[in-house]
Scaffold this active site. Structure first.
Site, PDB file in Angstrom:
ATOM      1  N   ASP A   1       0.919 -21.887   8.633  1.00  5.57           N
ATOM      2  CA  ASP A   1       2.185 -22.526   8.309  1.00  5.57           C
ATOM      3  C   ASP A   1       2.906 -22.733   9.637  1.00  5.57           C
ATOM      4  O   ASP A   1       2.498 -22.204  10.681  1.00  5.57           O
ATOM      5  CB  ASP A   1       3.000 -21.648   7.351  1.00  5.57           C
TER       6      ASP A   1
ATOM      7  N   HIS B   1      11.132 -19.592   5.933  1.00  9.62           N
ATOM      8  CA  HIS B   1      11.651 -20.481   6.962  1.00  9.62           C
ATOM      9  C   HIS B   1      12.698 -19.762   7.810  1.00  9.62           C
ATOM     10  O   HIS B   1      12.923 -20.122   8.970  1.00  9.62           O
ATOM     11  CB  HIS B   1      12.283 -21.727   6.335  1.00  9.62           C
TER      12      HIS B   1
END
Length: 603
Positions: free
Chosen positions: A320, A247
């Site tokens: 993702d 992330h």
């Protein structure tokens, strides 16, 4: 408008007829969904095809909710207008923690889903939406909260070791998602967590054993399908041996090709055999397959060469989130979606700067950088999934039924029953457990305001006189001294930890939070009072708590996990969970507890 309505009705009618008539003779090998998807494709414009590639987030609890964030991101006011503008293939729901605040209660979610599907149905080609979310189970990655049923997370299911339990857990989640119009779940996690320092996967993984992970993942795919939701195995080619959170940065998996085959790929191979609908990419570098250093999401050798050609996977590939650091750090908003698509992805999730991303892909097709054939292949896969999930025929849900299904009594009972099989008694050296019947003074302390309160309430219910003194993840020296003083007036101390073994990757030393929790447990043990330590997240904490004589792993801190913990403390449930990971010694000298370790009472 009449022509549009006639065309829409005619197309849907043709699709229904194609799917309803079973093939025979020479055409028996033709997949009806493929035939229907290719037929539908012929009526779609280039812009409509490109729209199908994108999965977007929308802000609001209803299709007509006006939000400044929709205007900021997309230049329109409402979720329905986002659908009208881009004609995306999918929408992803988030709770208020991320911002979109799409999921509050069953009736609201079902009504939002219906509203978005109605917006899609008004289009020239009324292609239904894939409506997705991340509902992995457990206490780490989830979007729907109570009254939705909280099933155990992956590592808890690994501790139970039961494919029956894993399938039922996924079935409950899938049933509740489908009831509110969420037809695709970004789960199960198929990563094999072989790195105790992994900051992003951890308990989201079933464990460290590829065979165990494969069995549980396969059962979950079956369970989601039984519940009525499409399943998404993630994060290909494997995110289980990283020390960087994708992330925020770009991790590198240093596995050799042999290690990849032995560790990371088996769960994905099994998911493919089990008919998984979709596989999600990972923003990780894997030089043993792609020496260029491109993240897997943008790597043709990984997505096309490995996943498509070697593993023979022909289902949907989704990225993702493209707004994660692992993608944005290297690829600008106009480059990331094009490179991911060229690498082999079919759907592009949360592309930052949607106008830029959409126009970049459109321009790449028009210029020939992306061939029309390649675009059509992806759109056919997207349409096939929607056809196979019967979304053209059943795009709407009943809000009244959603209220009855979500959090149904049987679902809640199953959640507790399954969770009771996951709690693992790792150490009981002083023989403190199980606690004998009868009242006593108990100090409940450690991490988690809700966790410690829930734990205290469960103990009080069993006739204990409870004092709750929550300390957070990083108790100060003064707070440690204060709570240790309270311990003197109690018979037993129950302390919850959360990642008390976490390591600062840069220094190799415990993080500030971990060091504080370790010091706290040492101080509590030094009082001479019986101290029961409950690791409420990653089970590795015990490796850094050498003085703790009693330790249990719960792998999560849902209400069901806390209830299961208390049941085990009093012997109402004989602990049966087994460690799905090896617990290493803090000094790196080997295993403190092996994979499969777990104590039971009376044995």
């Amino acid at each position: 408008m009449r022509r549009r309505s006639w065309l829409a009705g005619a197309l849907v009618g043709v699709l229904v007829s194609v799917l309803a008539v079973p093939p025979s003779g020479a055409s028996a090998t033709v997949d009806p969904a493929t035939a229907a998807a290719k037929l539908l494709l012929k009526f779609m414009t280039l812009e409509e095809k490109v729209g199908q590639l994108f999965v977007v987030e929308v802000y609001g609890q209803a299709a007509d909710t006006v939000s400044a964030n929709n205007q900021r991101l997309y230049g329109v006011d409402t979720p329905a207008q986002v659908i009208d503008k881009y004609k995306p293939g999918g929408v992803i729901y988030f709770d208020a923690r991320r911002g979109p605040d799409n999921v509050r209660d069953p009736r609201q979610i079902a009504t939002l889903s219906n509203g978005l599907q109605q917006a899609a149905a008004r289009q020239r080609i009324p292609v239904p939406l894939l409506i997705s979310t991340d509902q992995e189970g457990g206490a780490v990655v989830f979007r729907l909260t109570a009254p939705a049923t909280s099933m155990p997370g992956n590592m808890a299911l690994g501790a139970a070791g039961s494919t029956t339990a894993a399938k039922r857990s996924a079935e409950v989640i899938g049933t509740e998602l489908a009831a509110v119009g969420i037809n695709q779940n970004y789960a199960p996690v198929a990563d094999v967590n072989v790195n105790p320092a992994n900051p992003v996967i951890g308990v989201r993984s079933v464990g460290e054993d590829p065979a165990l992970v494969s069995r549980i993942v396969s059962a979950q795919v079956d369970g989601y399908h039984a519940g009525g939701a499409a399943a998404v195995a993630k994060h290909f080619p494997g995110h289980g041996d990283t020390a960087v959170d994708s992330h925020f940065g770009l991790p590198e998996v240093t596995h050799t090709r042999e290690q990849l085959e032995a560790i990371d790929l088996p769960p994905f191979r099994q998911a493919i055999r089990s008919g998984v609908d979709t596989i999600m990419t990972a923003h990780v570098v894997l030089r043993s397959v792609d020496p260029s250093g491109a993240p897997a999401t943008m790597s043709q050798p990984i997505l096309t060469g490995l996943l498509r050609n070697e593993l023979k996977y022909d289902g949907l590939i989704v990225t993702d989130a493209l707004d994660m650091g692992g993608a944005t750090a290297t690829y600008p908003p106009n480059v990331a979606p094009v490179e991911a698509f060229k690498a082999g992805a079919d759907q592009l999730v949360l592309a930052p700067q949607m106008d830029v991303a959409y126009n970049a892909v459109l321009a790449a097709v028009r210029s020939g950088e992306i061939s029309q054939k390649r675009l059509d292949e992806s759109v056919v896969r997207i349409l096939k999934l929607k056809l196979k999930r019967s979304l053209f025929l059943k795009r709407y849900v009943n809000p009244d039924r959603a209220v009855q299904v979500v959090g149904a009594p049987q679902h809640l009972a199953d959640a507790q029953s399954i969770t009771d099989r996951t709690t693992t008694l790792v150490r009981n050296d002083a023989g403190v457990l199980p606690l004998a019947a009868g009242p006593r003074n108990v100090l409940v302390t450690g991490w988690g305001v809700t966790t410690t309160q829930t734990l205290g309430a469960a103990l009080t219910k069993r006739g204990q006189a409870v004092t709750v003194a929550e300390t957070g993840t990083t108790p100060s020296a003064a707070r440690i001294a204060e709570v240790v003083a309270q311990a003197a007036g109690n018979d037993v101390v129950v302390v919850s930890t959360n990642n008390a073994g976490s390591i600062n990757v840069a220094t190799g030393q415990p993080t500030a939070a971990a060091a504080a929790q370790q010091a706290f447990v040492r101080a509590l043990v030094a009082t001479g009072k019986p101290v029961i330590v409950a690791g409420m997240r990653n089970p590795y904490d015990i490796g850094y708590l050498p003085t703790a004589q009693t330790y249990l792993a719960t792998y999560g801190y849902t209400a069901e996990s806390v209830e299961s913990l208390v049941r085990v403390l009093f012997g109402e449930v004989n602990p049966s969970g087994k460690l799905p990971v090896t617990i290493p010694r803090a000094d790196g000298s080997g295993a403190l507890y092996p994979f499969g370790h777990g104590l039971r009472y009376g044995s």
